[in-house]
Design a protein around this motif. Structure first.
Motif, PDB file in Angstrom:
ATOM      1  N   LYS A1173     -32.884 -63.606  18.391  1.00  0.00           N
ATOM      2  CA  LYS A1173     -32.446 -64.967  18.096  1.00  0.00           C
ATOM      3  C   LYS A1173     -31.568 -65.038  16.850  1.00  0.00           C
ATOM      4  CE  LYS A1173     -34.828 -66.785  21.489  1.00  0.00           C
ATOM      5  NZ  LYS A1173     -34.138 -67.313  22.696  1.00  0.00           N
ATOM      6  N   CYS A1345     -23.840 -70.271  15.288  1.00  0.00           N
ATOM      7  CA  CYS A1345     -24.859 -69.232  15.287  1.00  0.00           C
ATOM      8  C   CYS A1345     -25.670 -69.312  16.566  1.00  0.00           C
ATOM      9  CB  CYS A1345     -25.778 -69.398  14.071  1.00  0.00           C
ATOM     10  SG  CYS A1345     -26.525 -71.023  13.978  1.00  0.00           S
ATOM     11  N   LYS A1346     -26.566 -68.388  16.726  1.00  0.00           N
ATOM     12  CA  LYS A1346     -27.417 -68.399  17.910  1.00  0.00           C
ATOM     13  C   LYS A1346     -28.587 -69.348  17.735  1.00  0.00           C
ATOM     14  CE  LYS A1346     -27.997 -64.560  20.210  1.00  0.00           C
ATOM     15  NZ  LYS A1346     -28.429 -63.212  20.659  1.00  0.00           N
ATOM     16  N   SER A1347     -29.094 -69.447  16.500  1.00  0.00           N
ATOM     17  CA  SER A1347     -30.279 -70.275  16.247  1.00  0.00           C
ATOM     18  C   SER A1347     -30.102 -71.056  14.951  1.00  0.00           C
ATOM     19  CB  SER A1347     -31.537 -69.413  16.147  1.00  0.00           C
ATOM     20  OG  SER A1347     -31.716 -68.641  17.309  1.00  0.00           O
ATOM     21  N   GLN A1374     -19.939 -67.147  23.170  1.00  0.00           N
ATOM     22  CA  GLN A1374     -20.877 -66.061  22.862  1.00  0.00           C
ATOM     23  C   GLN A1374     -22.287 -66.381  23.348  1.00  0.00           C
ATOM     24  OE1 GLN A1374     -20.445 -64.144  18.894  1.00  0.00           O
ATOM     25  NE2 GLN A1374     -18.908 -65.713  18.503  1.00  0.00           N
ATOM     26  N   ASP A1375     -22.742 -67.619  23.098  1.00  0.00           N
ATOM     27  CA  ASP A1375     -24.097 -68.008  23.487  1.00  0.00           C
ATOM     28  C   ASP A1375     -24.023 -69.210  24.424  1.00  0.00           C
ATOM     29  OD1 ASP A1375     -25.158 -66.159  21.530  1.00  0.00           O
ATOM     30  OD2 ASP A1375     -24.555 -67.641  20.036  1.00  0.00           O
ATOM     31  N   GLY A1378     -28.338 -72.419  22.898  1.00  0.00           N
ATOM     32  CA  GLY A1378     -28.635 -72.487  21.469  1.00  0.00           C
ATOM     33  C   GLY A1378     -30.116 -72.748  21.259  1.00  0.00           C
TER      34      GLY A1378
END
Length: 1763
Positions: A1173, A1345-1347, A1374-1375, A1378
């Motif tokens: 994450k 960001c991812k998280s 990218q993701d 989220g």
């Protein structure tokens, strides 16, 4: 009225007297009472008693610890917005007794004025309600004991409770005994209020102890505190001091809980016993039970006959008073006991008082409030004997009210309760009969009054059984005196004061005429020979261009801002620095986007060819050349196809290998190839290859690992490939491909999907056989459920396939194309779309368009923060490149700290305040005309706390098109409508200007043509573009810690809802579900309601029956169906089922202490890494916390590495380091005179040894991969060193670099810009994986960001910040999913965050004196007068506050006129509207109003010249006392930071002087004179603006809306006489007039908020006074913090942090702001002042440079200041 003791001599004293004396008196009375009671009351030693506090040191010490701890917390309290941005869901508590005592002590309230008191309370509550607050008021039962010795307060408190409960919709709780009650704990746990509003000081020491225990108990329950002290409010927000609940409060309370409970019980026991004695002393009644029985009998007797509540209370109370008074008198004559209560009033005297009281009650019933507001002020008050009797009367009144409140079956009408009695009216009646009445002056009371009065007296005397008390008339039967004359000279002086004569100075100016001309005719103006006009200060006209004395050119605000790399064209060093900046900006920009720079060429104005569809065009014979070109293109395409095939053949094996090694990374590798491949056939082949590999892997997995537990990652990738093949290549799929897809579907268990494929025909028997054959590979669930549960974020989005030639790097959606069309058409737009949705792309397209259109046009990008300015500046540097004429650049920046190519660029990136400087500068109008577009990013800042009015000014001043971008506006339609009205104004204004230009002969023809062309190309249309869908899904998780291990619980969005919320407001618009969450919701609904009729229909397998590819749009439709079903359940009385659904969706995390969460935070980060994450942003709201948490994670990794190290490696490292130093030292030593061969050989050996040592050291100190979060593959060493090198001179560069090497960073406002940029770049590049941050990353900073993790709760964590911050999760491209984690956030807070809507944008008060002076400067000194006038009028006419509000427009016109009056009187503007005198300095310091005006006032009076005397004649050396005094004065002006009133001024500090001393006497006198002028000027404004009040509302209580207007006035001579005040009372609220307040109270800005008519909408904040001292609503001084003077003396940031409650970063920012103010004065001096103020300024500059050095270096040594 006696607070805290049994004496009552203060009863007639008005509020607002000596607070310190009153408080001292209270304490002495309380201590005296304790001593007397202690001696007379027997105490059972087995029971807890209050006297243990006096004798037991432990209890005493416990209470002292609580009090000291609370004072420490108050010192560090933050002044914040109380309601922030919660809408529809915020809930907090108000302590009822704190509310009561706060307004009982209001300085404008006269004691005994019930209706005025209720008005004050309701104004406060209505203000909170109108701002969207949801609250509950708590009155504890035990708190009642405190007031028994003050029956008047006891009665008023009871009346307040009954009134709020019966006359308003406010929720009141009175069923809890105290804060330690178990039921109260359950209430808190069930409701979890956000904070408690409470007072930190009671009426006496005992009540203060009550409150302190309540405060600490509340903090220990994780509930924050808001102090009543220091609360303020404006038109949009309420502010107060906030104490955050922390874990240490829980520990503190737990350790002392037993002692606190014992002390509390003793305190209550003592109060009950002492209150019993006080009760007996006042009432004369043997016990409460007999009194209650009598009251019940009397009320039962009269309630059916008497409907009026006021009359009923009066009859019952007065009959009881006379009856009991008679019994007391009998006891006095017959008893010889010493304990019998003595009374000084005879029965006849008591009868006289009661008669007059009854008459006052009848007056209250009949007189309208408009008449009562004219009540006389007399210089008499009750004497002590009368007060004792009145206290007895109030005690009975309390019991009557309390009994009435408990009898719910009687259906009483409580509407008259707020006006139950009027002490001033009672005193006036007594004064008339005692002093004024004689045979020659006998006034008739009136027929109606007389009839009701006799009715009351008849029932009173009949019920009390007192026959010898006399008849109703005459009212006075005794000559006794009940009143005594006050010795209050202040009131006598006040009665002599008169309101200044109204009269305006005429100002002949077109701005005045066009803006406020329609109201001028109704205003009084002075004649030309009036002394006021003749005495006007005559100043030289201020010229913005030339010095007023020397004629030299002047600088303006723009010139005074520091210019970056000035002289780069001449100075080689400056040129090198400039080139470094350019290089870094591109490097920084590449980290933001990675897009290569685009060279822009200016397009010529050539006619565009019309686009024709080739399908519709007629067939045309092609020329030979065209045929050849087509054939070449076909051949080239075939060659490209062949190359792609060769490339795939070369990569196919490696792709297959990577997928087999790791499915996730292998598929990413395949998708990278597919993204760069342009051949459709090759892409199809690659997709099929990927499917086949995954299929083989899945079968192998199911045969081995998948027998016990199946991980569906491989199956998900199979379905993704199938989706892609079906959607993108269905037409080109071959039979073998389709057969293979079918085979895959059969094996997964999706035979229903396989059957839908063409060419696949399977009979029922074959279907069963295949199902049995492939059962071991099945996912064992339906295809729809599988897609929704495991593939939700991979589902196909509805995206357009057709490219747009205007966009190169992606295919825009429809709404994005609409934005591009808007820009192409030169239109304006308000754009509301979620974070990371792609709305900003239109901004860069707009920039590119302006660059292409020519070299003259300018586009301005307005960003809310300097950090965002730097980011956009770098992005533009990286995106665009253009060959421009000499002197011009593509991009420039301008903020408060520096400017760079601001006026010679085509794209200016700036903050709102700086663009306002340019637009309002007379010298910059020619540049302003070049602006073709303005882009407002994060336009919701228009509703912010600070600087919101500047956004408003810009939006109404620009005549060009604009783009206004935001992700969080709840009322965009209103905003767009307002902006459209502004554009319509500009359309009319431009037409008038063009017409005047056409008729003008002095304007050149070329200028006319340019203006005409610009008008033709300008669109005045404002469009609204809304896009509500996020590209990425967001899933939320709640973290819990148990036994050192973290568990993340999925938080379903609907768990935040309640049935009441859904029923009242529906589902929040942005509360959407992921596909997985829709399945969870459906399953829960089925579990709860077994017989649900639509269960089968809404089953995912049925709803998406045989659907091969479920899209995001399909899931949205499914979600809407489920939402609609829930609404139907609520509608059809299935609320209980819905509640069960929501309850089952709610996670149940285990709880642990805040300390544990903090200790184990690094373990949580480690857990996130294991869950894949990271990267993640961790949001906190305290700068110290941001740094501590980041450093804590770093220490965790260091310890982890240390534990892994080989024993002895640390020692080896130390030895090698010493050896390295020794070898390096030997190498540096060289004897050049001795040249021997063996010396050279030895040197080579030593160099080899050094290399070996360094190699070994590097290996030992190398960080293992599992001891760092840094992704070393993301950034090469050269780039990393480049980034680190740029930050090498920062204060904390070593800390930041050490953290960065571990993959960690922190980001907050106090980190220098280079440090923040370092963290931003490394995080975007993927090197940093963990960043802790404050809200500095919330406003537009590009750090996806991812998280996202919300680490701590805070008052700043509101709905707006939650959406801004959580929007960072999920990196587009990218993701696809989220993640939002709530780490240490309580569940009720999470619910509020998720279901709260963002706030509506509402306008704030837009004008102030400095702005009006700046507008007049622009209008009078601009070259283009018409253009300047249009801008000025647009600002004045189009405030958001006055949009569709005619009354607000009138108020603003009057405010403008009176501001202008002050400017004229003080010599800043002449009677023609031209700016004069010190206009330049005042406008330059406009940020600091009113300090800017006061500074000029000090200068004009020569105070600085008088202060700054050098040591000797002709010397330029000043003593240190002069310097310190000067810093003291400047701190009073520009370093004002108030501390809460409860801070102990006697406390000793380490090395600081925390409290700022008073101004020197001469400066204080000048400041007082300034304040008097301001108050007089704006007092006249308030007097005139009061005519705009809504009188229908002014005679109603604000919250309950009880109306006291009553149109009929009774025919009563006495009433007319009593209501004959000769002082003006037209501009203040009629309710406050009941306490004797008049229009004169408008001359004191401190009382304006309390007395002004509430429907006007003006507050004291709109009056530019600068009081040397600020007081809270309890009359306590709120001292100024001496942080500036303190730092000047010792130069230690550490000292500021230790003693002043400041974090180092906050202190740094405060000092920096102070320095900026000094710099502004310095720049202003260079161009304007000579003579008298030169010496003053010299000393000022010396001070400024010392402070600058201190801020820059962190320390300094003070010394004698010299030139």
């Amino acid at each position: 009225m006696a607070y805290g003791g049994s004496t009552v001599h203060e009863y007639g004293m008005a509020y607002g007297g000596s607070t310190d004396m009153l408080r001292t008196t209270k304490k002495m009375e309380q201590l005296s009472l304790v001593k007397k009671t202690k001696a007379s009351i027997h105490v059972d030693s087995r029971e807890p008693c209050f006297f243990d506090f006096q004798t037991t040191p432990e209890l005493k010490r416990c209470m002292e610890e609580i009090t000291d701890s609370i004072l420490e917390e108050i010192t560090a309290a933050e002044y914040v917005s109380l309601l922030n941005d919660y809408v529809e869901s915020e809930f907090f508590l108000i302590d009822g007794d704190s509310l009561f005592i706060t307004f009982a002590r209001e300085q404008t309230l006269r004691q005994g004025q019930y209706l005025h008191f209720f008005y004050l309370v309701e104004c406060y509550l209505q203000d909170l309600t109108s701002k969207g607050a949801k609250y509950i008021i708590i009155f504890f039962k035990d708190a009642e004991c405190v007031y028994y010795r003050n029956p008047d307060l006891l009665s008023l408190r009871t009346a307040l409770i009954v009134h709020l409960r019966n006359n308003t919709e406010t929720t009141i709780h009175t069923d809890f005994s105290n804060c330690l009650d178990h039921s109260w704990q359950c209430f808190l746990k069930q409701n979890y209020p956000y904070y408690l509003i409470i007072s930190d000081e009671g009426l006496d020491e005992l009540q203060t102890d009550f409150l302190h225990i309540f405060i600490f108990h509340t903090l220990s329950k994780k509930i924050n505190i808001i102090l009543t002290s220091g609360q303020e409010s404006d038109s949009i927000r309420a502010y107060g001091y906030h104490i955050n609940s922390l874990h240490r409060h829980q520990i503190f309370f737990q350790k002392r809980e037993a002692r606190i409970k014992y002390y509390y019980q003793a305190l209550v026991e003592y109060l009950k016993k002492s209150s019993t004695k006080a009760y007996l002393s006042f009432s004369g009644c043997p016990n409460v039970e007999s009194l209650t029985a009598k009251i019940h009998t009397k009320i039962t007797q009269f309630q059916k006959e008497i409907e009026d509540f006021r009359y009923l209370v009066c009859i019952v109370t007065c009959s009881l008073v006379l009856e009991m008074h008679s019994q007391v008198l009998e006891n006095q004559t017959t008893s010889t006991e010493p304990n019998v209560v003595k009374t000084a009033l005879t029965l006849q005297e008591a009868g006289d008082l009661i008669r007059m009281y009854c008459l006052s009650v009848v007056f209250l019933h009949h007189l309208p409030l408009s008449q009562r507001a004219q009540i006389r002020l007399i210089n008499y008050c009750w004497n002590k004997t009368t007060i004792m009797f009145i206290q007895q009367h109030k005690l009975y009144e309390f019991h009557v009210l309390k009994h009435l409140a408990t009898q719910k079956s009687w259906n009483m009408d409580f509407s008259a309760l707020p006006d139950l009695s009027d002490n001033l009216l009672w005193e006036n009646i007594a004064y008339y009969y005692e002093v004024e009445k004689d045979p020659g002056f006998d006034l008739d009371i009136g027929e109606k009054i007389s009839r009701d009065y006799e009715f009351l007296w008849k029932h009173i005397t009949g019920d009390s059984g007192t026959c010898n008390i006399g008849s109703s008339f005459p009212l006075r039967t005794t000559p006794s005196h009940f009143l005594e004359e006050k010795c209050s000279p202040s009131e006598g002086n006040a009665s002599k004061m008169v309101f200044p004569n109204l009269g305006l100075i005429p100002v002949i100016n077109t701005i005045v005429d066009e803006f406020a001309g329609d109201i001028l005719t109704g205003l009084p103006f002075l004649k030309g020979d009036d002394p006021v006009i003749l005495s006007l200060i005559k100043q030289k006209e201020f010229d913005e261009r030339l010095h007023w004395h020397s004629g030299k050119p002047l600088s303006d605000d723009y010139d005074r801002t520091k210019e970056g790399f000035k002289g780069a064209d001449r100075d080689p060093r400056a040129l090198r620095n400039y080139q470094k900046l350019q290089s870094f900006q591109r490097f920084y920009g590449q980290s933001l986007e990675g897009i290569t720079s685009k060279t822009i060429a200016t397009q010529l104005d050539t006619p565009k060819k019309t686009y024709t569809d080739p399908k519709k065009s007629k067939k045309i014979h092609k020329k030979k050349a065209e045929i050849i070109i087509e054939e070449n293109q076909k051949r080239k395409k075939a060659e490209e196809e062949e190359k792609e095939e060769c490339r795939w053949r070369a990569l196919a094996v490696s792709v297959e290998t990577k997928i087999k090694e790791n499915v996730i990374s292998g598929i990413k590798y395949l998708e990278t190839f597919l993204k760069n491949c342009h051949s459709k056939s090759v892409k199809r082949t690659a997709e099929m290859a990927g499917l086949n590999v995954c299929f083989d892997l899945w079968k192998e997995y199911c045969k081995t690992e998948g027998k016990t537990y199946k991980n569906f990652d491989i199956a998900v990738e199979m379905m993704r490939r199938i989706h892609s093949l079906i959607v993108n290549y269905e037409d080109s799929l071959q039979d073998a491909d389709i057969q293979q897809i079918g085979k895959c579907l059969w094996n997964l268990g999706f035979e229903n999907l396989a059957a839908t494929l063409k060419y696949i025909k399977v009979s029922e028997d074959e279907r069963k056989g295949l199902k049995m054959k492939h059962s071991q590979y099945s996912v064992e669930m339906g295809s729809a459920r599988f897609q929704l549960t495991y593939m939700g974020h991979y589902l196909i989005r509805e995206e357009r396939k057709d490219p747009d030639p205007r966009v190169q790097h992606f295919i825009p959606d429809t709404w994005q194309r609409d934005l591009l069309d808007i820009v192409d058409n030169n239109e304006s737009a308000v754009i509301v779309a979620p974070t990371s949705s792609g709305k900003t792309y239109a901004s860069y397209y707009c920039m590119e368009k302006i660059l292409r259109d020519g070299d003259e046009g300018v586009v301005v990008y307005v960003a809310p923060t300097k950090a965002l300015v730097n980011q956009v500046w770098a992005t533009v540097h990286n995106r665009f490149n253009k060959a421009l004429p000499a002197g011009l650049t593509v991009c420039g920046a301008f903020n408060r700290d520096f400017r760079h190519d601001a006026l010679n660029c085509q794209i200016l990136v700036t903050v709102p305040q700086c663009l306002e400087i340019l637009l309002l500068s007379p010298r910059r109008q020619q540049w302003a005309k070049r602006i073709k577009y303005v882009i407002f990013d994060e336009v919701h800042c228009l509703g912010g706390e600070i600087g919101a009015e500047v956004w408003e000014h810009l939006l109404v001043m620009i005549r060009c098109p604009f783009l206004a971008l935001s992700a969080t506006i709840s009322n965009p339609e209103h905003l767009a409508e307002w902006l459209q009205s502004v554009k319509r104004y500009w359309e009319r204004a431009d037409a008038v200007i063009a017409q005047n230009l056409g008729s003008s002969t002095s304007v050149k023809k070329g200028a006319k043509e340019k203006r005409r062309a610009r008008m033709q190309n300008t669109s005045y249309r404002v469009k609204l573009v809304k896009h509500g869908e996020r590209y990425n899904d967001l899933e939320k998780y709640v973290c819990s810690l148990s036994n050192g291990d973290f568990t993340t619980h999925h938080y379903h969005p609907y768990a935040a809802l309640t049935t009441d919320h859904i029923e009242r407001y529906g589902f929040p618009l942005d509360l959407s579900l992921s596909p997985r969450e829709t399945v969870i919701l459906y399953d829960t609904m089925v579990e709860v309601r077994k017989n649900w009729p639509r269960a089968h229909e809404l089953d995912p397998e049925e709803f998406f029956k045989d659907k091969m590819v479920i899209t995001k749009a399909d899931v949205k439709h499914y979600e809407e169906e489920l939402k609609g079903e829930l609404k139907l359940w609520i509608k059809h009385c299935n609320k209980q089922k819905v509640n069960q659904v929501l309850l089952r969706l709610t996670p149940q995390p285990s709880s642990c202490s805040e300390l544990q969460k903090r200790i184990y935070f690094p373990h949580f980060v480690e857990k996130l890494q294991q869950m894949d994450k990271l990267p993640a942003l961790f949001f906190l709201f305290k700068i110290k916390g941001v740094e501590d948490y980041a450093e804590g994670v770093c220490r965790f990794l260091e310890n982890k590495q240390r534990n892994k190290q080989i024993p002895g490696s640390a020692k080896e490292n130390e030895q090698l380091t010493k050896k390295r130093k020794k070898v390096e030292k030997s190498l540096t030593y060289r004897n050049d005179d001795i040249k021997e061969t063996h010396k050279g050989d030895k040197r080579l050996v030593m160099q080899a040894e050094l290399e070996s040592i360094l190699s070994r050291l590097e290996k030992i100190s190398e960080i293992p991969s599992d001891c760092t979060y840094a992704n070393e593959h993301a950034v090469d060493k050269e780039a990393l060193e480049k980034i680190f090198d740029r930050a090498r001179f920062l204060r904390k560069h070593k800390v930041l670099q050490k953290l960065a090497l571990r993959g960690i960073g922190y980001h907050h406002a106090s980190v220098e810009i280079k440090g923040r940029q370092m963290v931003e770049m490394l995080f975007r590049m993927g090197y940093l994986q963990v960043v802790t941050a404050t809200g500095t990353l919330a406003l537009g900073i590009n750090m996806p960001c991812k998280s996202v993790v919300f680490v701590q709760n805070s008052v700043y964590l509101d709905a707006l910040n939650y959406r801004q911050m959580s929007g960072r999760a999920g990196r587009r491209g990218q993701d696809l999913l989220g993640n939002v984690f709530f780490y240490d956030i309580p569940l009720p807070k999470i619910q509020k965050l998720m279901k709260s809507n963002v706030p509506e944008l509402r306008g704030q008060f837009p004008l102030n004196i400095s702005l009006i002076l700046r507008l007049m400067l622009l209008a009078s000194k601009a070259d283009d007068k018409e253009d300047a006038k249009a801008k000025v009028l647009s600002v004045l006419k189009h405030s958001l506050m006055s949009f569709k509000q005619p009354r607000a427009v009138e108020i603003l016109k009057l405010y403008f006129l009176f501001c202008l009056q002050y400017l004229v009187k003080e010599g800043y503007v002449d009677q023609e509207g031209n700016t004069t005198g010190f206009t330049g300095l005042v406008t330059h310091l406009h940020y600091h109003e009113p300090s800017n005006i006061v500074l000029v006032d000090f200068l004009v009076k020569g105070l600085f010249h008088k202060l700054c005397r050098p040591i000797s004649e002709g010397s330029r050396v000043f003593c240190e006392d002069v310097m310190e005094t000067l810093v003291l004065v400047l701190a009073h002006l520009f370093g004002r930071r108030h501390l809460p009133a409860a801070v102990n001024p006697m406390k000793k500090f380490y090395q600081s002087k925390v409290f700022l001393e008073d101004l020197p006497d001469d400066f204080a006198a000048a400041l007082h004179e300034y304040n008097c002028k301001i108050e007089e000027n704006f007092g006249q404004f308030l007097l005139i603006v009061s005519t705009l009040a809504d009188l229908n509302q002014e005679y109603k209580l604000p919250l309950s809306e009880l109306d006291f207007s009553r149109n009929e006035q009774p025919d009563s001579q006495l009433a007319s006489h009593l209501m004959s005040c000769d002082q003006g009372r037209t501009a203040v609220s009629p309710f406050v007039c009941l306490s004797g307040n008049t229009d004169l109270d408008l001359l004191d800005a401190r009382t304006v908020n309390s007395v002004i008519q509430r429907t006007i909408g003006i507050t004291a904040a709109n009056i530019p006074v600068l009081y040397p001292g600020k007081y809270d609503n309890q009359g306590r001084i709120m001292p100024l913090n001496a942080y500036v003077l303190d730092f000047y003396k010792h130069g230690s940031l550490v000292g500021l942090v230790q003693d002043n409650g400041l974090h180092e970063g906050d202190a740094y920012c405060l000092l920096k702001d102070f320095v900026l103010a000094l710099k502004a004065i310095r720049y202003a001096e260079h161009s304007k002042y000579t003579g008298l103020v030169v010496e003053s300024y010299f000393c000022l500059f010396r001070t400024m440079y010392i402070i600058i050095a201190a801020v820059g270096l962190g320390t300094h040594k003070t010394s004698t200041a010299s030139g």
